[in-house]
Design a protein around this motif. Structure first.
Motif, short mmCIF file in Angstrom:
data_model
loop_
_atom_site.label_atom_id
_atom_site.label_comp_id
_atom_site.label_asym_id
_atom_site.label_seq_id
_atom_site.Cartn_x
_atom_site.Cartn_y
_atom_site.Cartn_z
N ALA A 73 0.84 -1.19 0.00
CA ALA A 73 0.00 0.00 0.00
C ALA A 73 0.88 1.25 0.00
CB ALA A 73 -0.93 0.01 1.22
N TRP A 74 0.28 2.39 -0.37
CA TRP A 74 1.06 3.62 -0.46
C TRP A 74 1.56 4.04 0.91
CZ3 TRP A 74 -0.26 8.12 2.12
CH2 TRP A 74 -1.55 8.19 2.65
N VAL A 75 0.87 3.66 1.99
CA VAL A 75 1.33 4.02 3.33
C VAL A 75 2.65 3.32 3.64
CG1 VAL A 75 0.75 3.93 5.78
CG2 VAL A 75 -1.04 4.41 4.10
N PHE A 76 2.74 2.04 3.32
CA PHE A 76 3.98 1.30 3.55
C PHE A 76 5.11 1.83 2.68
CE2 PHE A 76 0.79 -1.42 5.30
CZ PHE A 76 1.40 -2.21 6.26
N ARG A 77 4.78 2.19 1.43
CA ARG A 77 5.82 2.73 0.56
C ARG A 77 6.32 4.07 1.07
NH1 ARG A 77 2.19 0.97 -3.53
NH2 ARG A 77 1.56 3.14 -3.88
N ARG A 78 5.41 4.89 1.59
CA ARG A 78 5.81 6.21 2.09
C ARG A 78 6.72 6.07 3.31
NH1 ARG A 78 3.12 11.14 1.26
NH2 ARG A 78 4.60 12.80 1.70
N ILE A 79 6.37 5.17 4.20
CA ILE A 79 7.22 4.94 5.38
C ILE A 79 8.55 4.35 4.96
CG2 ILE A 79 7.41 3.65 7.54
CD1 ILE A 79 4.40 3.88 7.85
N GLY A 80 8.53 3.41 4.01
CA GLY A 80 9.78 2.82 3.53
C GLY A 80 10.70 3.84 2.90
N GLU A 81 10.15 4.81 2.16
CA GLU A 81 10.98 5.85 1.56
C GLU A 81 11.65 6.70 2.63
OE1 GLU A 81 8.43 8.03 -0.97
OE2 GLU A 81 8.14 6.40 -2.41
N GLU A 82 10.92 7.05 3.68
CA GLU A 82 11.51 7.85 4.75
C GLU A 82 12.58 7.07 5.49
OE1 GLU A 82 11.07 11.02 5.39
OE2 GLU A 82 9.69 11.17 3.68
N LEU A 83 12.34 5.79 5.72
CA LEU A 83 13.35 4.98 6.41
C LEU A 83 14.61 4.82 5.56
CD1 LEU A 83 11.05 2.19 7.93
CD2 LEU A 83 12.10 4.13 9.12
N ALA A 84 14.43 4.64 4.26
CA ALA A 84 15.60 4.53 3.38
C ALA A 84 16.37 5.85 3.33
CB ALA A 84 15.15 4.12 1.98
N ARG A 85 15.65 6.97 3.29
CA ARG A 85 16.32 8.26 3.28
C ARG A 85 17.08 8.49 4.59
NH1 ARG A 85 12.19 10.96 2.16
NH2 ARG A 85 12.45 10.95 -0.10
N SER A 86 16.50 8.04 5.70
CA SER A 86 17.19 8.22 6.99
C SER A 86 18.43 7.34 7.08
CB SER A 86 16.22 7.90 8.13
OG SER A 86 15.92 6.51 8.17
N ARG A 87 18.38 6.17 6.44
CA ARG A 87 19.56 5.29 6.46
C ARG A 87 20.73 5.93 5.71
NH1 ARG A 87 21.19 -0.02 6.82
NH2 ARG A 87 19.14 -0.71 7.56
N TRP A 88 20.45 6.49 4.55
CA TRP A 88 21.53 7.08 3.76
C TRP A 88 22.02 8.40 4.35
CZ3 TRP A 88 23.93 4.00 0.68
CH2 TRP A 88 23.26 2.96 0.04
N SER A 89 21.18 9.10 5.06
CA SER A 89 21.61 10.37 5.67
C SER A 89 22.18 10.20 7.07
CB SER A 89 20.42 11.33 5.72
OG SER A 89 19.39 10.82 6.55
N GLY A 90 22.12 8.98 7.61
CA GLY A 90 22.64 8.75 8.95
C GLY A 90 21.72 9.23 10.06
N GLN A 91 20.46 9.44 9.76
CA GLN A 91 19.49 9.92 10.74
C GLN A 91 18.81 8.74 11.40
OE1 GLN A 91 16.16 11.94 8.99
NE2 GLN A 91 15.73 13.15 10.82
#
Length: 304
Positions: free
Chosen positions: A195-213
């Motif tokens: 679902a789009w909710v899971f994809r939205r959360i996954g995008e934020e988690l992936a962005r936080s991984r690459w930014s070190g957040q």
């Protein structure tokens, strides 16, 4: 001066005042909102908007071009607050939103004149003054129609987000109970659903991984940007698990259960309200039927 010339004179005065106000607006000092300007210039916000623009192909859309022109030319900041959280939730760029508003306003301005031409073709003369006033009124109403549409769609999206988030919290709880770390549990749970909710959360988690957040900080920021307090609660729970090593399985399951209970109560209240609205036509039909039965007897009594 005759009485028929008064509407035209009033219209001419209104147009002159509008022209003068537009000229004065062009030379007035710009009032810049420092907070929103810095937010737009931040690297994370700029990269996110650029990514959304590339995926949606906004450069090829006429509404986007019209919206960018309107933001540069028209005093849109004086015509009401922009629903930024709703737009962020729906992933609608601000320039596209303004382009839709201007397009709706143009359609509202054209409709009365098209109706006047249609009436003239069938032999009904409509004064130009009424067409102009109708165009201004309808254009103003349709200019604010996208605001209502965005808020209504955002309210539906928030309800859908809450339902999907309860399932996501259960999945995170199961992953934590299986021995996964906080970040790993959140990323695995986000990858399970489509679902789009899971994809939205996954995008934020992936962005936080690459930014070190930390992932809970990313979810907290997403909650603030979209106006989703349930997501902030999840971020706080996972912060306890990541920073203090707390066992959060029971807490997560209790939180998902409370969200489902609140959703069920809301659905029941909405169903009860719908049932009450449905009873109004039946009551009205009953009153009409009783009036049909009583009216002949009343007429005979009054006639005698």
């Amino acid at each position: 001066m005759t009485t028929g010339d008064l509407p035209l004179m009033l219209l001419a005065g209104a147009l002159v005042g509008l022209g003068l106000s537009m000229l004065l607006w062009r030379v007035r000092p710009a009032q810049v909102d420092l907070s929103s300007a810095l937010d737009r210039l931040s690297p994370e916000r700029s990269l996110a908007e650029e990514d959304r623009t590339q995926r949606a192909g906004t450069d090829a859309d006429a509404k986007d071009t019209l919206g960018r022109w309107a933001m540069r030319t028209l005093p849109l900041d004086a015509l009401g607050a922009v629903p930024t959280k709703e737009l962020a939730l729906l992933r609608i760029p601000v320039h596209r939103f303004f382009g839709e508003k201007v397009l709706f306003a143009v359609v509202g301005l054209v409709i009365p004149f098209a109706l006047m031409i249609l009436f003239s073709a069938v032999g009904l003369a409509v004064p130009v003054f009424f067409a102009i006033m109708g165009a201004l009124l309808l254009g103003s109403l349709m200019f604010f129609l996208p605001d209502y549409n965005v808020r209504d769609d955002a309210a539906k999206a928030r309800k859908e987000f809450g339902r999907a988030l309860a399932s996501y919290i259960d999945l995170v709880a199961l992953e934590r109970n299986a021995g996964s770390g906080p970040r790993q549990a959140m990323e695995i749970a986000a990858g399970i659903g489509d679902a789009w909710v899971f994809r939205r959360i996954g995008e934020e988690l992936a962005r936080s991984r690459w930014s070190g957040q930390p992932p809970w900080d990313a979810l907290r920021k997403l909650s603030d940007d979209l106006g989703l307090p349930e997501l902030a609660d999840l971020a706080d729970i996972m912060r306890l698990s990541g920073e203090e090593g707390a066992q959060v399985y029971t807490t997560l399951r209790a939180r998902s259960q409370s969200m489902r209970t609140a959703e069920l109560n809301s659905a029941l209240a909405e169903a009860n309200a719908t049932g009450e609205r449905l009873s109004i036509p039946m009551s009205t039909l009953g009153l009409i039927f009783m009036a049909i039965l009583v009216t002949p007897a009343l007429l005979r009594i009054m006639g005698s």
